[in-house]
Scaffold this motif. Structure first.
Motif, PDB file in Angstrom:
ATOM      1  N   PRO A  12       0.830  -1.210   0.000  1.00  0.00           N
ATOM      2  CA  PRO A  12       0.000   0.000   0.000  1.00  0.00           C
ATOM      3  C   PRO A  12       0.862   1.258   0.000  1.00  0.00           C
ATOM      4  N   ILE A  13       0.441   2.257  -0.760  1.00  0.00           N
ATOM      5  CA  ILE A  13       1.172   3.528  -0.776  1.00  0.00           C
ATOM      6  C   ILE A  13       0.201   4.703  -0.655  1.00  0.00           C
ATOM      7  N   PHE A  14       0.692   5.724   0.019  1.00  0.00           N
ATOM      8  CA  PHE A  14      -0.006   7.000   0.016  1.00  0.00           C
ATOM      9  C   PHE A  14       0.641   7.881  -1.052  1.00  0.00           C
ATOM     10  N   VAL A  15      -0.147   8.308  -2.017  1.00  0.00           N
ATOM     11  CA  VAL A  15       0.334   9.334  -2.945  1.00  0.00           C
ATOM     12  C   VAL A  15      -0.112  10.678  -2.381  1.00  0.00           C
ATOM     13  N   ILE A  16       0.840  11.592  -2.230  1.00  0.00           N
ATOM     14  CA  ILE A  16       0.513  12.868  -1.574  1.00  0.00           C
ATOM     15  C   ILE A  16       0.857  14.050  -2.476  1.00  0.00           C
ATOM     16  N   ASP A  17       0.359  15.220  -2.077  1.00  0.00           N
ATOM     17  CA  ASP A  17       0.720  16.478  -2.733  1.00  0.00           C
ATOM     18  C   ASP A  17       0.329  16.510  -4.210  1.00  0.00           C
ATOM     19  N   TYR A  18      -0.948  16.441  -4.435  1.00  0.00           N
ATOM     20  CA  TYR A  18      -1.501  16.495  -5.798  1.00  0.00           C
ATOM     21  C   TYR A  18      -1.578  17.941  -6.303  1.00  0.00           C
ATOM     22  N   PRO A  19      -1.581  18.129  -7.613  1.00  0.00           N
ATOM     23  CA  PRO A  19      -1.808  19.476  -8.153  1.00  0.00           C
ATOM     24  C   PRO A  19      -3.136  20.039  -7.644  1.00  0.00           C
ATOM     25  N   LYS A  20      -3.144  21.291  -7.267  1.00  0.00           N
ATOM     26  CA  LYS A  20      -4.363  21.859  -6.679  1.00  0.00           C
ATOM     27  C   LYS A  20      -5.523  21.843  -7.656  1.00  0.00           C
ATOM     28  N   GLU A  21      -5.220  21.905  -8.955  1.00  0.00           N
ATOM     29  CA  GLU A  21      -6.299  21.995  -9.945  1.00  0.00           C
ATOM     30  C   GLU A  21      -7.187  20.754  -9.975  1.00  0.00           C
ATOM     31  N   ILE A  22      -6.644  19.601  -9.587  1.00  0.00           N
ATOM     32  CA  ILE A  22      -7.475  18.390  -9.672  1.00  0.00           C
ATOM     33  C   ILE A  22      -8.029  17.984  -8.304  1.00  0.00           C
ATOM     34  N   LYS A  23      -7.923  18.883  -7.310  1.00  0.00           N
ATOM     35  CA  LYS A  23      -8.444  18.551  -5.983  1.00  0.00           C
ATOM     36  C   LYS A  23      -9.402  19.640  -5.491  1.00  0.00           C
ATOM     37  N   ALA A  24     -10.103  19.350  -4.400  1.00  0.00           N
ATOM     38  CA  ALA A  24     -11.181  20.218  -3.917  1.00  0.00           C
ATOM     39  C   ALA A  24     -10.645  21.508  -3.302  1.00  0.00           C
ATOM     40  N   PHE A  25     -11.531  22.505  -3.239  1.00  0.00           N
ATOM     41  CA  PHE A  25     -11.130  23.855  -2.832  1.00  0.00           C
ATOM     42  C   PHE A  25     -10.617  23.934  -1.403  1.00  0.00           C
ATOM     43  N   TYR A  26     -11.047  22.992  -0.553  1.00  0.00           N
ATOM     44  CA  TYR A  26     -10.739  23.103   0.876  1.00  0.00           C
ATOM     45  C   TYR A  26      -9.407  22.458   1.251  1.00  0.00           C
ATOM     46  N   MET A  27      -8.682  21.920   0.276  1.00  0.00           N
ATOM     47  CA  MET A  27      -7.423  21.250   0.611  1.00  0.00           C
ATOM     48  C   MET A  27      -6.305  22.272   0.791  1.00  0.00           C
ATOM     49  N   ARG A  28      -5.406  21.970   1.710  1.00  0.00           N
ATOM     50  CA  ARG A  28      -4.423  22.965   2.137  1.00  0.00           C
ATOM     51  C   ARG A  28      -3.323  23.159   1.091  1.00  0.00           C
ATOM     52  N   LEU A  29      -3.117  24.417   0.722  1.00  0.00           N
ATOM     53  CA  LEU A  29      -2.105  24.745  -0.283  1.00  0.00           C
ATOM     54  C   LEU A  29      -0.702  24.532   0.280  1.00  0.00           C
ATOM     55  N   ASN A  30       0.121  23.803  -0.442  1.00  0.00           N
ATOM     56  CA  ASN A  30       1.514  23.601  -0.020  1.00  0.00           C
ATOM     57  C   ASN A  30       2.369  24.834  -0.318  1.00  0.00           C
TER      58      ASN A  30
END
Lengths: 463, 463
Positions: free
Chosen positions: B350-368
């Motif tokens: 199992p893997i966690f993929v993290i830090d996706y481009p903001k454009e393909i994720k919801a508005f409430y996710m924290r900006l890196n």
């Protein structure tokens, strides 16, 4: 450093005393003099606050002394025995960092707010003592109910929320649709063309999972549902919500007596569970909401629930009919005033009223030998009246079909329900418990809007 | 005499051996010669059947010998060690009483039925081995999830099902209404007059409880939802249902790493729970549904889940791009084929993929800090791909408002959500787990219709 939870500190203070720990939470109140200050900090894990003491020597003392109620902070310090009488220990702060400031128009300033006002800020009210207590108890009761049934080997069934049938034929329902309300598709005859709706038919929100769960009862023997149910009733009272949760167990090879034993065991289990797992919250309700709460609940745990037939109940009520607003007569349903009189004045403990006239009960309830009454039961408890309604189900196909004919129910709409009687049916029984009703009973809270996080009622679907 | 449950017998046979007991249940199979007969009886409490032996001397031997599959019976007899190799013990019947007969057109005769056919008799299918196993596991997993969170002190929040907001602005929704679709009230301008609908506004079925539960997270610190959610997507695939259950924990004073640790702990807890509490069912799935099931689950329990950034994941995928149907490029969402390649071929765990481009994720996710990616995480597992999606939430009011402006979201619609950032906000994070998806993963069942008691899909709301 990971934050220590305030609940752990209160449950095992010895483990932390004189240790350096970090805690994080929200300021409930704060006061400071020139030399030192106190913060009542709530970290969300526990009903009570932990007292934080900070002193002038601290780098940002002046800033900390001015922090507003509602601010979230992270405190490092030493847990010490307290000299004050109000709390056994306190955190002597070495450092305090502000996590999130709280704007000055924060509505939850240190004063009493009415429940009516707090409903308008339902997103903030769980931060108050009252609603912190209500919603922690709600969570614990939900778990206690699951644990009660799972320990007995019951299978939890998720019955559908969207339904093509109308269950008991009772209760007004909400339509569920993806049709364009402004210009719905129509058939050649001009009727709404539900074949083009999402499910290809008219659908509603469920009013009960019972008929569905009976199918699983005939496979797993002992089953239960626990899910949301809906009523589109235009009732703007303290006891009605359009969306509420319900628990519906169903047991096979079982009759009405088994059903009542299960209900009695469950009620006692749940009461014991909250008394054990939320003593601080229950003491709070007993002090501020209902002074008789703990006495009443203890009495119920110790009582042996009484059984009385509807016919006998009517006789008892007729002797006192002058006391009632609504008339008492064999064949009519009991009103809350009647129920409370029976359980509070006559029996002084919880009672099951059984064997109601068939005309005032649902079609699926089992016909008794007198042909006039059905094997139904309502559990009445002091202080509230009916809290559970249940019945043995009609397992005899011919009797059930006859009753459906009398009531004009279409058998083809219930073909799968009737199959349960054709293919190895058994005696079976079940009941429904309104989840919010038991939360109200356990907390003393009198308005259903105050035990639902975001209540849905007539003209209200805020948040 | 109360029936002894078959589960108790299998778990503690010594307690019952050579004792007279009563059991009750349904005939799965039956065969008889002139002198004696065998009945495989399932009482619903246990996956396996108890073998009942009856002999010619019995009063109603001829009648019993002819009983059909599906019949419900009550058997009294002595539990004895069995001479047969297939079962360690059997019940030597002294008396057998028929509780409910089974009509001769009973669809579940002794032969294999396709899952497709069994879907058409969803009210009877839990009586088969496969669905008995699926739905007992489903019940146990639901409880395991509650127990996991409750042991950690999380508060269970019932977020609303009927909602006036559209949560993430994502997903097509079902309308909920009591208006007369045939002739809805209209305003002077001719528009539908929702002020006369039940809630005085337009309402829908929820697609997620997350925004609501964040409000309780800011009061109780650690919270979770577990309730039904809805999508009116016109997707007729093996993985889409219009009604499904979702678990959404939310934790305060916590970041993405805490979120991933919680998800990893939960997945391992649930797997261990079903392996311990449903060994017979899990062995059945391993034998008849997916021969690698137990190996795969054991590997997950023992693995330490890997973390990989989306950017790194894209690099890894680009090296193997010839293998994929869909193109791989920074900025596009991962497809299931990509997810499975990463977890199965590259990392083999199992893997966690993290830090996706903001454009393909919801508005409430924290900006890196890179201003291009957000603190999102997807948990990918071998055999299925994504099973959990989560994120750290944007707690900075100014950053959140800027992002909402960019996306054209109206701030007044989210006033209460923004309040959480104004009034003592904290770092917080959470994730969503589709309940049916984990049931499919734990059982190897590949169609979502076979893990929901009465599935709701395009053109189907039967039962």
């Amino acid at each position: 450093m990971k934050s220590t939870l305030v609940k752990s500190i209160f449950r095992n203070p010895a483990q932390y005393l004189n240790q350096e720990i970090e805690i994080s939470g929200w300021i409930r109140t704060s006061r400071a003099s020139k030399a030192f200050g106190f913060i009542e900090l709530n970290d969300g894990t526990f009903f009570k606050n932990l007292q934080v003491v900070f002193e002038e020597g601290m780098e940002n003392f002046a800033e900390i002394a001015k922090l507003a109620t509602g601010t979230s902070i992270i405190v490092k310090g030493i847990l010490a025995e307290s000299l004050g009488a109000k709390q056994p220990f306190e955190l002597k702060a070495q450092s305090i960092i502000v996590e999130g400031e709280c704007a000055s128009d924060y509505p939850l300033q240190k004063k009493r707010h009415s429940f009516e006002y707090l409903r308008t800020i339902a997103h903030l009210r769980p931060r108050t003592n009252s609603f912190s207590a209500v919603f922690r108890v709600r969570s614990l009761v939900a778990f206690a109910i699951h644990q009660f049934f799972q320990e007995k080997g019951f299978v939890y069934v998720h019955t559908p929320i969207i339904t093509g049938s109308d269950a008991e034929g009772a209760g007004e329902m909400f339509h569920v649709t993806t049709l364009d309300l402004d210009a719905p598709p129509r058939t050649e005859e001009g009727k709404i063309d539900y074949s083009r709706d999402f499910f290809g038919r008219e659908t509603n929100l469920t009013v009960s999972g019972q008929l569905n769960v009976e199918t699983y009862c005939m496979a797993f023997r002992n089953v239960y549902t626990f899910g949301p149910t809906f009523r589109a009733e235009n009732s703007n009272t303290a006891r009605h919500a359009a969306e509420f949760w319900m628990i519906e167990p169903e047991i096979a090879f079982a009759d009405l007596e088994d059903d009542m034993e299960l209900a009695e065991d469950m009620i006692k289990y749940v009461i014991n569970y909250v008394l054990e797992n939320a003593p601080e919250e229950m003491a709070f309700f007993n002090e501020f909401v209902d002074k008789n709460l703990l006495d009443r609940l203890q009495n119920i745990v110790q009582a042996s629930f009484e059984r009385v037939t509807y016919t006998r109940a009517i006789e008892l009520l007729e002797k006192a009919k002058d006391k009632f607003e609504y008339p008492v007569e064999w064949g009519t349903d009991l009103q809350t005033e009647h129920e409370r009189y029976l359980t509070e004045q006559v029996f002084k403990k919880p009672i099951f009223v059984i064997d109601y006239p068939k005309e005032i009960k649902a079609f699926y309830m089992r016909l008794n030998e007198d042909r006039k009454t059905v094997a139904a039961m309502d559990l009445l408890v002091p202080g509230i009246g009916e809290i559970i309604g249940g019945s043995q189900r009609e397992e005899r196909l011919d009797v059930l079909e006859k009753r459906m004919d009398e009531l004009g129910l279409k058998k083809e709409d219930y073909a799968w329900y009737l199959d349960l009687r054709k293919y190895g049916g058994t005696r079976h029984a079940g009941y429904g418990l309104g989840f919010e009703r038991i939360i109200m009973y356990l907390t003393g809270i009198s308005n259903i809007r105050d035990v639902i996080a975001f209540p849905r009622t007539v003209n209200n679907a805020d948040f």
